[in-house]
Enzyme design. Sequence first.
Site, mmCIF file in Angstrom:
data_model
loop_
_atom_site.group_PDB
_atom_site.id
_atom_site.type_symbol
_atom_site.label_atom_id
_atom_site.label_comp_id
_atom_site.label_asym_id
_atom_site.label_seq_id
_atom_site.Cartn_x
_atom_site.Cartn_y
_atom_site.Cartn_z
ATOM 1 N N ASP A 177 0.828 -1.210 0.000
ATOM 2 C CA ASP A 177 0.000 0.000 0.000
ATOM 3 C C ASP A 177 0.864 1.262 0.000
ATOM 4 O O ASP A 177 1.977 1.260 0.535
ATOM 5 C CB ASP A 177 -0.906 -0.021 1.246
ATOM 6 C CG ASP A 177 -2.083 0.923 1.092
ATOM 7 O OD1 ASP A 177 -2.371 1.347 -0.047
ATOM 8 O OD2 ASP A 177 -2.719 1.243 2.111
ATOM 9 N N GLY A 178 0.316 2.312 -0.581
ATOM 10 C CA GLY A 178 0.962 3.625 -0.495
ATOM 11 C C GLY A 178 1.612 4.109 -1.781
ATOM 12 O O GLY A 178 2.256 5.161 -1.774
ATOM 13 N N ASN A 191 -10.628 -2.471 -6.083
ATOM 14 C CA ASN A 191 -9.879 -1.455 -6.834
ATOM 15 C C ASN A 191 -10.575 -1.047 -8.144
ATOM 16 O O ASN A 191 -10.181 -0.073 -8.784
ATOM 17 C CB ASN A 191 -8.446 -1.938 -7.136
ATOM 18 C CG ASN A 191 -7.539 -1.942 -5.914
ATOM 19 O OD1 ASN A 191 -6.593 -2.711 -5.825
ATOM 20 N ND2 ASN A 191 -7.819 -1.078 -4.952
HETATM 21 C C1 FPP Z 1 -1.585 0.130 -3.575
HETATM 22 O O1 FPP Z 1 -1.253 1.487 -3.466
HETATM 23 C C2 FPP Z 1 -1.124 -0.432 -4.858
HETATM 24 C C3 FPP Z 1 -1.933 -0.915 -5.841
HETATM 25 C C4 FPP Z 1 -3.400 -0.929 -5.731
HETATM 26 C C5 FPP Z 1 -1.394 -1.404 -7.133
HETATM 27 C C6 FPP Z 1 -0.095 -2.166 -7.045
HETATM 28 C C7 FPP Z 1 0.243 -2.720 -8.357
HETATM 29 C C8 FPP Z 1 1.472 -2.805 -8.862
HETATM 30 C C9 FPP Z 1 2.668 -2.337 -8.116
HETATM 31 C C10 FPP Z 1 1.639 -3.441 -10.209
HETATM 32 C C11 FPP Z 1 2.429 -4.722 -10.030
HETATM 33 C C12 FPP Z 1 1.981 -5.763 -10.896
HETATM 34 C C13 FPP Z 1 2.217 -7.089 -10.692
HETATM 35 C C14 FPP Z 1 1.787 -8.054 -11.720
HETATM 36 C C15 FPP Z 1 2.872 -7.622 -9.492
HETATM 37 P P1 FPP Z 1 -2.404 2.584 -3.504
HETATM 38 O O2 FPP Z 1 -2.640 2.998 -4.912
HETATM 39 O O3 FPP Z 1 -3.604 2.059 -2.795
HETATM 40 O O4 FPP Z 1 -1.735 3.746 -2.710
HETATM 41 P P2 FPP Z 1 -2.476 4.853 -1.825
HETATM 42 O O5 FPP Z 1 -3.044 4.128 -0.633
HETATM 43 O O6 FPP Z 1 -1.365 5.762 -1.469
HETATM 44 O O7 FPP Z 1 -3.521 5.495 -2.682
#
Ligand code: FPP
Length: 230
Positions: A16-17, A64
């Site tokens: 996360d983050g 998501n």
């Molecule tokens: C959470 O941070 C992250 C995600 C929802 C997406 C993560 C995906 C990847 C890193 C792509 C990797 C792909 C593979 C196939 C492993 P957030 O967007 O919720 O962050 P926030 O809480 O700061 O908004």
Amino acid sequence: MSKKNSIPKHIAIIMDGNGRWASKRGLDRSKGHLKGYENIKPNVIYAKKIGIKCITLFAFSTENWNRSSKEINFIFDLASKVIYEESKFLNKNKVRIIHLGSIDNLPEKMIDRIKKSEEMTKDNKDFTLAVAFNYGSRDEILRAVNKIIDSRIRSQLSEEDFESFFMTNMLSNPDVVIRTGGEKRLSNFLLWQSAYSELIFFDKFWPDFETHDLDLVIDEYNNRIRNFGS
Ligand code: FPP
């Protein structure tokens, strides 16, 4: 039962983050996902080196879908590219790739790449990288129940019987669940499987998580007393 210097077999990570990491720098959220993706490889390589046998990554949850289509498309394109480009490297390093989650509503190209990478790596035994993509624990449990109804099983099931209908049926339960980004919840991730997992939270955002933090996780894991309710 206390364990000193033991290495958890399976670590699951809520990465996360990414979005906040980017916003803090005045960047588009997509840059955070890109940086988050780039941070996976060094941590997986290190995890394998120190004897961890399985890492499960929460990459896209069933919730998501509520994000903007721009962000969803970016994550899908990135994940599709990642699977395609990293499969050969992972296969060479004897890593088995497993997808957890539903393929419903995923782009055809991505489904094809997921299936090919699972097939290519299915005999690898050294390490498993499970990617939870379009995954939600409640969805998984409900699907298991519906599969049981469809199979017309009429006898009582044990926990093991029930678990055999899960998407995680070839994985052990996670010893540790890590969540970065400061929130302290599971957010519909491996709810059944994490019943006795050690939960370890980091305030730092996923792109800032370093291999050194995995060492801290191992230390913390060894400080915890796991008695599984006994
Ligand atoms: C959470 O941070 C992250 C995600 C929802 C997406 C993560 C995906 C990847 C890193 C792509 C990797 C792909 C593979 C196939 C492993 P957030 O967007 O919720 O962050 P926030 O809480 O700061 O908004």
